[in-house]
Each structure stands twice: as structure tokens, then as C-alpha cells.
Design a protein around this motif. Sequence first.
Motif, PDB file in Angstrom:
ATOM      1  N   LYS A 151       5.377 -15.459 -15.803  1.00 28.55           N
ATOM      2  CA  LYS A 151       4.357 -15.119 -16.795  1.00 28.55           C
ATOM      3  C   LYS A 151       4.716 -13.818 -17.514  1.00 28.55           C
ATOM      4  O   LYS A 151       4.623 -13.731 -18.745  1.00 28.55           O
ATOM      5  CB  LYS A 151       2.996 -15.004 -16.105  1.00 28.55           C
ATOM      6  CG  LYS A 151       1.826 -14.912 -17.031  1.00 28.55           C
ATOM      7  CD  LYS A 151       0.522 -14.958 -16.246  1.00 28.55           C
ATOM      8  CE  LYS A 151      -0.665 -15.006 -17.168  1.00 28.55           C
ATOM      9  NZ  LYS A 151      -1.932 -15.079 -16.449  1.00 28.55           N
ATOM     10  N   ALA A 152       5.146 -12.817 -16.750  1.00 32.80           N
ATOM     11  CA  ALA A 152       5.550 -11.533 -17.341  1.00 32.80           C
ATOM     12  C   ALA A 152       6.782 -11.705 -18.231  1.00 32.80           C
ATOM     13  O   ALA A 152       6.875 -11.113 -19.309  1.00 32.80           O
ATOM     14  CB  ALA A 152       5.822 -10.512 -16.235  1.00 32.80           C
ATOM     15  N   MET A 153       7.731 -12.527 -17.779  1.00 32.63           N
ATOM     16  CA  MET A 153       8.948 -12.786 -18.551  1.00 32.63           C
ATOM     17  C   MET A 153       8.596 -13.427 -19.893  1.00 32.63           C
ATOM     18  O   MET A 153       9.055 -12.982 -20.949  1.00 32.63           O
ATOM     19  CB  MET A 153       9.880 -13.706 -17.766  1.00 32.63           C
ATOM     20  CG  MET A 153      11.125 -14.141 -18.520  1.00 32.63           C
ATOM     21  SD  MET A 153      11.926 -15.571 -17.745  1.00 32.63           S
ATOM     22  CE  MET A 153      10.922 -16.917 -18.376  1.00 32.63           C
ATOM     23  N   ASN A 154       7.771 -14.468 -19.870  1.00 33.50           N
ATOM     24  CA  ASN A 154       7.380 -15.152 -21.102  1.00 33.50           C
ATOM     25  C   ASN A 154       6.648 -14.210 -22.058  1.00 33.50           C
ATOM     26  O   ASN A 154       6.890 -14.241 -23.270  1.00 33.50           O
ATOM     27  CB  ASN A 154       6.533 -16.383 -20.794  1.00 33.50           C
ATOM     28  CG  ASN A 154       7.364 -17.531 -20.259  1.00 33.50           C
ATOM     29  OD1 ASN A 154       8.472 -17.764 -20.695  1.00 33.50           O
ATOM     30  ND2 ASN A 154       6.817 -18.248 -19.295  1.00 33.50           N
ATOM     31  N   ALA A 155       5.780 -13.369 -21.522  1.00 40.89           N
ATOM     32  CA  ALA A 155       5.048 -12.415 -22.361  1.00 40.89           C
ATOM     33  C   ALA A 155       6.006 -11.397 -22.991  1.00 40.89           C
ATOM     34  O   ALA A 155       5.881 -11.073 -24.179  1.00 40.89           O
ATOM     35  CB  ALA A 155       3.983 -11.696 -21.533  1.00 40.89           C
ATOM     36  N   ALA A 156       6.975 -10.917 -22.210  1.00 40.75           N
ATOM     37  CA  ALA A 156       7.936  -9.935 -22.725  1.00 40.75           C
ATOM     38  C   ALA A 156       8.818 -10.539 -23.814  1.00 40.75           C
ATOM     39  O   ALA A 156       9.092  -9.894 -24.835  1.00 40.75           O
ATOM     40  CB  ALA A 156       8.789  -9.389 -21.582  1.00 40.75           C
ATOM     41  N   VAL A 157       9.257 -11.768 -23.602  1.00 38.22           N
ATOM     42  CA  VAL A 157      10.103 -12.443 -24.595  1.00 38.22           C
ATOM     43  C   VAL A 157       9.319 -12.663 -25.888  1.00 38.22           C
ATOM     44  O   VAL A 157       9.814 -12.392 -26.985  1.00 38.22           O
ATOM     45  CB  VAL A 157      10.650 -13.775 -24.037  1.00 38.22           C
ATOM     46  CG1 VAL A 157      11.277 -14.616 -25.135  1.00 38.22           C
ATOM     47  CG2 VAL A 157      11.664 -13.511 -22.932  1.00 38.22           C
ATOM     48  N   GLU A 158       8.083 -13.124 -25.757  1.00 40.06           N
ATOM     49  CA  GLU A 158       7.256 -13.364 -26.941  1.00 40.06           C
ATOM     50  C   GLU A 158       6.986 -12.063 -27.697  1.00 40.06           C
ATOM     51  O   GLU A 158       7.098 -12.006 -28.925  1.00 40.06           O
ATOM     52  CB  GLU A 158       5.942 -14.026 -26.538  1.00 40.06           C
ATOM     53  CG  GLU A 158       5.104 -14.420 -27.737  1.00 40.06           C
ATOM     54  CD  GLU A 158       3.838 -15.177 -27.342  1.00 40.06           C
ATOM     55  OE1 GLU A 158       2.869 -15.094 -28.116  1.00 40.06           O
ATOM     56  OE2 GLU A 158       3.825 -15.839 -26.298  1.00 40.06           O
TER      57      GLU A 158
END
Length: 107
Positions: A60-67
Motif C-alpha cells: 500500500k505504501a509502495m503504490n502510494a509513493a509511486v502514484e
Amino acid sequence: WFTSKLPNIPLDGELWCGRGRFQEAVSICRKHVADEGWKKVKFMVFDAPGVKGPFETRLKAMNAAVEKAGFENLIAVPFLKCKGTQHLNKSLEIIERKGGEGLMLRQ
């Protein structure tokens, strides 16, 4: 210019230029020169190991950071839940047919 656009959290992944283009990626990365070749390179991210918690929290943190980064060369690798052995075998067959190396599995 490439690294300046990355999020400020540790990410795990691989640099990729596309299927069958491994040597091209290696050549670009080994030059250590920020030239036009880097526009072909994608950072395919599959984990945020610096985030505390189980894999789902890190994902979840990875997806938020990428976005949030909004960088077209930074891509969160999509994950899907395996529905059983038949689904696993079919997914592997599709990846291998496209020239991929395999699948990443977790319990």
C-alpha cells in the motif's frame, strides 16, 4: 535526472527496458551517464522494504509513493491473488510465452 524523481523511501525492484532487452538495460546502467538512454529505463517496483509491517502494508505504501511521484519511469508491479494450482500454471505459461522469467510467489 532519473533518481531525482524517485520517492524518498527505500523501494525494491529492478531496472527494466522491456522483454528481451536485458543487455540494453545493463549497457545504459553501466555507463553512469545521465544520457537519453535512461528514458528507456523503467524502475519496476515490487516492495517498500523500509516500511514497517506486513507485505500488504508495504504494498500500500509502495503504490502510494509511486502514484505521488508521478514519474512515468517508475512503475508499481501489479500483484494478483492466486486462485489455485491451475491459475498459477496458466499465469506462468503466459509469462514464459512472452519471454518472462517466471513469477514471484508469497504465502
